[in-house]
Write an enzyme that holds these catalytic residues in place. Structure first.
Site, PDB file in Angstrom:
ATOM      1  N   ASP A 213       3.886  -3.087   3.931  1.00 51.30           N
ATOM      2  CA  ASP A 213       3.186  -4.034   3.438  1.00 51.30           C
ATOM      3  C   ASP A 213       4.083  -5.238   3.109  1.00 51.30           C
ATOM      4  OD1 ASP A 213       0.782  -5.219   2.736  1.00 51.30           O
ATOM      5  OD2 ASP A 213      -0.073  -3.522   1.770  1.00 51.30           O
TER       6      ASP A 213
ATOM      7  N   HIS B 131      -1.818  -5.073  -5.003  1.00 49.80           N
ATOM      8  CA  HIS B 131      -1.339  -6.390  -4.900  1.00 49.80           C
ATOM      9  C   HIS B 131      -0.585  -6.945  -6.089  1.00 49.80           C
ATOM     10  CE1 HIS B 131      -4.111  -6.343  -1.631  1.00 49.80           C
ATOM     11  NE2 HIS B 131      -3.487  -7.493  -1.169  1.00 49.80           N
TER      12      HIS B 131
END
Length: 399
Positions: A305, A235
């Protein structure tokens, strides 16, 4: 061409194609492009299955429509009117995050219904419903990875069967919920979300979770080729590992292979680099997509993703979300996902960027058409799911 799921698709799924033809003509007039080749709606309705129908349907689309059909977008709101206006761009999917979950089940069902512009070809509506650590639906108190990794495999099947019913009840058709990463390191950020601590135990539970979900929702294996070997949180960075391909085959690949064999509909590519295989993140690596297709035999939808995570890495080469999306499609992704940092305009900018890349020759038209066909086929299958489901009254909560 594509793996067929055990869902029946009726000819009624093609009723809305006349509207598509009209939209295609309007787009051609605005852009000056020649209208896409047309196929009679009757011929599509008579096609043998969703794969053939999807191919015919995509053949009727303009480049811009194909580009829109492979974008899964997001805006943080529960305003049904705003969501409908956003999806009117023709996007292929929408992902629900916490900001999209209203207070009641009825409100959630109404919200997911508002995302569908054409009932005969609804978008893929997705959610990250792993349970436990990553959970968007407050009603999900079924067992999750934190406990399932130490319980019998049957408990994983029961929990994910109940979870799938809960997801489907909300009008959601895709769950990005099966973590196929494997690690025995408690300090790893993915440890608490992994279903096993070794390849075998993880594979058994991933297969069970996949088989339990697929009759009800389209399940997803993530984060390919595996976060367990690459320390760090994708992330905020691009985690990397020097693990070789042979080492990967013996360890991190095992749960993904089990999930593929169990019939997973989607495979999500992580933003992590196995530098001995390819220095690029797997999500942007042609080599890893080749391995997924040719070596593992996966023929479902390959999805990135969240591309916003690439920007969050702070690396200048990944600062442009449109460039990231174009590269992602070029290397083999069928569906591009954009959440972090996105605005109401980001999806349309990505659509325009993919369209421009095809027009310039930077992105082969055949690659876009293949991606669009896979996504449309899954949309047709999902909209015609015939499985019956009910919430599990006897399933034990996560505790």
């Amino acid at each position: 061409m594509f793996r067929r799921r055990a869902w029946a698709v009726g000819a009624a799924a093609i009723v809305g194609l006349c509207a598509l033809t009209a939209s295609s003509s309007a787009s051609a007039q605005v852009t000056g492009r020649a209208e896409a080749p047309t196929v009679a709606a009757e011929a599509i309705a008579e096609a043998a299955g969703p794969d053939e129908r999807a191919e015919m349907l995509v053949g009727r689309m303009t480049t811009a429509q194909q580009a829109a059909s492979i974008v899964m977008g997001h805006i943080p709101t529960t305003d049904a009117a705003a969501l409908s206006a956003y999806m009117a761009q023709g996007l292929g999917g929408f992902i629900l995050m916490g900001a999209n979950i209203p207070a009641t089940d009825g409100e959630l069902a109404a919200l997911t219904a508002s995302l569908t512009i054409d009932p005969e070809l609804p978008p893929l509506i997705a959610i990250d419903q792993e349970g436990g650590i990553v959970s968007r639906l407050p009603a999900d108190d079924y067992a999750a990875s934190t406990t399932l990794k130490s319980l019998p495999v049957a408990d994983t099947a029961a929990a994910f069967s109940a979870r799938a019913a809960l997801v489907a009840k909300s009008g959601i058709t895709v769950d990005f919920g099966t973590v196929a990463d494997v690690t025995a390191d408690p300090s790893s950020f993915i440890y608490g979300r992994a279903l096993g601590t070794d390849p075998k135990s993880s594979a058994d539970r991933v297969a069970a979770a996949t088989a339990a979900q697929e009759p009800v929702v389209a399940s997803t294996l993530k984060h390919f080729p595996g976060h367990g070997a690459a320390p760090g949180d994708s992330h905020h960075a691009i985690p990397s590992t020097v693990e070789t391909l042979d080492e990967w085959r013996a360890k991190d690949a095992v749960p993904f292979i089990a999930g593929i064999d169990a019939g997973a509909s989607l495979l999500m590519f992580g933003h992590l680099a196995y530098t001995s295989v390819d220095p690029a993140p797997a999500s942007l690596s042609a080599r890893w997509h080749e391995i997924a297709r040719d070596e593992l035999g996966f023929d479902g939808v390959l999805v990135t993703d969240d591309l916003g995570m690439l920007q969050s890495s702070g690396l200048p080469e990944y600062a442009d979300p449109v460039a990231n999306a174009v590269t992602a499609v070029a290397v083999g992704n069928d569906l591009v996902l954009m959440i972090a940092g996105s605005t109401a305009d980001t999806a349309s900018e990505i659509v325009a960027g993919i369209t421009a890349a095809v027009d310039s020759g930077a992105l082969p038209a055949e690659r876009l058409a293949d991606a669009a066909t896979r996504v449309v086929a899954l949309r047709l299958q999902s909209s015609a799911a015939s499985a019956e489901w009910s919430l599990c009254a006897e399933c034990e909560p996560a505790g």
